[in-house]
Design an enzyme around this catalytic site. Structure first.
Site, PDB file in Angstrom:
ATOM      1  N   ARG A 161      66.386  83.246  54.830  1.00 46.00           N
ATOM      2  CA  ARG A 161      65.404  82.150  54.901  1.00 46.00           C
ATOM      3  C   ARG A 161      65.203  81.640  56.335  1.00 46.00           C
ATOM      4  NH1 ARG A 161      64.834  83.606  50.322  1.00 46.00           N
ATOM      5  NH2 ARG A 161      64.378  82.286  48.533  1.00 46.00           N
ATOM      6  N   SER A 235      62.493  76.099  46.055  1.00 49.87           N
ATOM      7  CA  SER A 235      63.873  75.677  46.356  1.00 49.87           C
ATOM      8  C   SER A 235      63.855  74.656  47.479  1.00 49.87           C
ATOM      9  CB  SER A 235      64.713  76.858  46.811  1.00 49.87           C
ATOM     10  OG  SER A 235      64.789  77.829  45.815  1.00 49.87           O
ATOM     11  N   GLU A 331      65.825  73.599  52.783  1.00 51.08           N
ATOM     12  CA  GLU A 331      65.038  74.790  53.093  1.00 51.08           C
ATOM     13  C   GLU A 331      63.602  74.380  53.436  1.00 51.08           C
ATOM     14  OE1 GLU A 331      62.519  77.894  51.815  1.00 51.08           O
ATOM     15  OE2 GLU A 331      63.934  78.019  50.142  1.00 51.08           O
TER      16      GLU A 331
HETATM   17  N1  EPU Z   1      72.174  77.991  38.675  1.00 53.59           N
HETATM   18  C1  EPU Z   1      72.736  76.945  37.964  1.00 53.59           C
HETATM   19  N2  EPU Z   1      71.984  75.814  37.792  1.00 53.59           N
HETATM   20  C2  EPU Z   1      70.746  75.684  38.270  1.00 53.59           C
HETATM   21  C3  EPU Z   1      70.175  76.745  39.009  1.00 53.59           C
HETATM   22  C4  EPU Z   1      70.913  77.905  39.194  1.00 53.59           C
HETATM   23  O1  EPU Z   1      73.872  77.020  37.500  1.00 53.59           O
HETATM   24  O2  EPU Z   1      70.134  74.631  38.054  1.00 53.59           O
HETATM   25  C5  EPU Z   1      72.949  79.242  38.826  1.00 53.59           C
HETATM   26  C6  EPU Z   1      72.363  80.354  37.943  1.00 53.59           C
HETATM   27  O3  EPU Z   1      72.904  80.303  36.670  1.00 53.59           O
HETATM   28  C7  EPU Z   1      72.782  81.598  38.683  1.00 53.59           C
HETATM   29  C8  EPU Z   1      72.734  81.163  40.133  1.00 53.59           C
HETATM   30  O4  EPU Z   1      72.787  79.738  40.145  1.00 53.59           O
HETATM   31  O5  EPU Z   1      74.116  81.938  38.376  1.00 53.59           O
HETATM   32  C9  EPU Z   1      71.491  81.668  40.860  1.00 53.59           C
HETATM   33  O6  EPU Z   1      70.329  81.140  40.228  1.00 53.59           O
HETATM   34  P1  EPU Z   1      68.874  81.812  40.353  1.00 53.59           P
HETATM   35  O7  EPU Z   1      68.934  83.240  39.948  1.00 53.59           O
HETATM   36  O8  EPU Z   1      67.926  80.925  39.644  1.00 53.59           O
HETATM   37  O9  EPU Z   1      68.578  81.828  41.900  1.00 53.59           O
HETATM   38  P2  EPU Z   1      68.799  80.746  43.060  1.00 53.59           P
HETATM   39  O10 EPU Z   1      69.889  81.223  43.933  1.00 53.59           O
HETATM   40  O11 EPU Z   1      68.964  79.390  42.453  1.00 53.59           O
HETATM   41  C10 EPU Z   1      67.210  81.919  44.749  1.00 53.59           C
HETATM   42  C11 EPU Z   1      66.079  81.576  45.654  1.00 53.59           C
HETATM   43  C12 EPU Z   1      64.771  81.471  44.875  1.00 53.59           C
HETATM   44  C13 EPU Z   1      64.519  82.800  44.192  1.00 53.59           C
HETATM   45  C14 EPU Z   1      65.717  83.126  43.286  1.00 53.59           C
HETATM   46  C15 EPU Z   1      65.612  84.481  42.649  1.00 53.59           C
HETATM   47  C16 EPU Z   1      67.017  80.325  47.506  1.00 53.59           C
HETATM   48  C17 EPU Z   1      67.144  79.005  48.185  1.00 53.59           C
HETATM   49  N3  EPU Z   1      66.337  80.338  46.362  1.00 53.59           N
HETATM   50  O12 EPU Z   1      67.412  80.829  43.841  1.00 53.59           O
HETATM   51  O13 EPU Z   1      63.715  81.248  45.808  1.00 53.59           O
HETATM   52  O14 EPU Z   1      63.336  82.780  43.422  1.00 53.59           O
HETATM   53  O15 EPU Z   1      66.943  83.126  44.071  1.00 53.59           O
HETATM   54  O16 EPU Z   1      65.859  85.474  43.599  1.00 53.59           O
HETATM   55  O17 EPU Z   1      67.531  81.318  48.024  1.00 53.59           O
HETATM   56  C18 EPU Z   1      62.443  79.574  46.921  1.00 53.59           C
HETATM   57  O18 EPU Z   1      62.937  79.974  47.962  1.00 53.59           O
HETATM   58  O19 EPU Z   1      61.614  78.635  46.894  1.00 53.59           O
HETATM   59  C19 EPU Z   1      62.867  80.186  45.659  1.00 53.59           C
HETATM   60  C20 EPU Z   1      62.438  79.724  44.481  1.00 53.59           C
END
Ligand code: EPU
Length: 335
Positions: A161, A235, A331
């Site tokens: 990012r 995010s 972010e």
């Molecule tokens: N999780 C929770 N609670 C929540 C959200 C997530 O426990 O409220 C846990 C999920 O269960 C999972 C882990 O966190 O074990 C990862 O969750 P998720 O797959 O939803 O991805 P993320 O790490 O929360 C990132 C990116 C997103 C992108 C997704 C999918 C960042 C800051 N965010 O989210 O990007 O869509 O992965 O690859 O890296 C963005 O940048 O605006 C964005 C939406």
């Protein structure tokens, strides 16, 4: 080019914050951009899709709204195609263009809000893919010298990012075009668990890039709020990296903590999980709050003030720090 004065930025930011700017110029060519910059003394802010910004107050300067358009095929060989894309193109429309033409690689990045110009800026990524792996060059106008510069992939200093445009060169350039190298043959990436299970639910075992795109769209729509319905900027925080030693301590104290070891001695931790554990998931404060399905996303239900959302983000940073000893980083850009 159009130049408007004392105008609301409400239609220009996906968070739906109603602040004003002193001036707003809509840029449709590089010559127009040079022209307006050569006569400008005000502070400048460059707006692409307005999908990664939280305005906390009126802006006493000039907002440049990027409307540079066009996709050019500039080179190709047996296996690859090189597309030079104007930075004001809408990201998802570009992804759809690639899928229609069977140019492969962008499908996991479907439905990300924002513009093509913002994609190298913060090295957008989702579902196991980062845009840096497809960018071969970024063309940008230096705001002071008004000279065009070309940045190779290496020059961009891409990171999670982040890029040179968010660090050393922050505020110095207007990205005008991005060149992508895409594959003519698909190299399907379904390593991210959620895609695999979505494809299974869709009963697809041999996915095309269109199927992968559809799966990503389904996942995003089920988890992330549509900015057209609920104001948000995706995010709000980055997933933090901690030392492997710190990660071990966290795993002992919190065995279910989602963690992703990197190959540089650090481990990435899911910020959404940390925030959820602090009790913020789905919490609302009148007309704003934390999204109920994804705690990384802060939302504006109607007419919230940017400062209120910013204060909530500070409260979340403090809560996570107190409970886990991890300092979350925003972010989203804050102005
Ligand atoms: N999780 C929770 N609670 C929540 C959200 C997530 O426990 O409220 C846990 C999920 O269960 C999972 C882990 O966190 O074990 C990862 O969750 P998720 O797959 O939803 O991805 P993320 O790490 O929360 C990132 C990116 C997103 C992108 C997704 C999918 C960042 C800051 N965010 O989210 O990007 O869509 O992965 O690859 O890296 C963005 O940048 O605006 C964005 C939406």
């Amino acid at each position: 080019m159009s130049l408007q004065e004392n105008i609301s930025l409400l239609p220009h930011n996906t968070f739906g914050i109603d602040v004003k700017t002193k001036k707003l110029a809509t840029i449709t060519s590089v010559d127009e951009l040079k022209n307006i910059l050569s006569n400008n003394l005000s502070p400048i802010y460059i707006l692409g899709g307005g999908s990664n910004i939280l305005f906390t107050k009126d802006f006493d300067g000039l907002i440049l709204k990027n409307e540079l358009k066009g996709i050019q095929l500039i080179n190709e060989n047996e296996n690859e195609v090189y597309l030079k894309v104007a930075s004001g193109e809408v990201w998802h429309e570009f992804v759809c263009y690639c899928i229609e033409n069977n140019y492969c690689g962008m499908e996991n990045l479907s439905l990300i809000p924002g513009s093509v110009g913002a994609s190298p800026m913060q090295n957008i990524g989702a579902y196991g893919v980062e845009v840096k792996d497809f960018i071969t060059e970024v063309e940008a106008l230096h705001l002071k010298s008004l000279k065009i510069a070309h940045f190779s992939t290496n020059d961009c200093e891409f990171d999670y990012r982040s890029s040179i445009f968010k660090t050393k060169e922050k505020g110095n350039y207007f990205i005008t075009a991005v060149t992508f190298r895409l594959n003519k043959q698909p190299n399907i990436n379904t390593t991210y668990g959620a895609i695999q299970s979505e494809l299974e639910a869709m009963e697809i075992s041999n996915p095309t890039i269109k199927d992968v795109s559809k799966a990503v769209i389904n996942i995003r729509q089920s988890k992330l709020p549509d900015p057209k319905e609920i104001g948000n900027a995706g995010s709000f925080f980055k997933n933090p990296s901690v030392s492997n030693e710190k990660a071990e301590q966290l795993k002992t104290a919190f065995p279910e903590i989602p963690n992703y070891p990197q190959n540089n001695g650090t481990t990435k931790i899911a910020a959404g999980w940390l925030i959820e554990q602090c009790g913020y998931k789905g919490k609302t404060y009148g007309n704003y709050g934390v999204h109920k399905k994804q705690a990384l996303v802060l939302v504006n239900y109607s007419n919230a003030k940017g400062q209120e959302i910013y204060d909530l983000s500070s409260e979340i940073i403090n809560a996570v720090n107190t409970k886990f000893g991890i300092e979350l980083e925003r972010e989203v850009n804050v102005l």
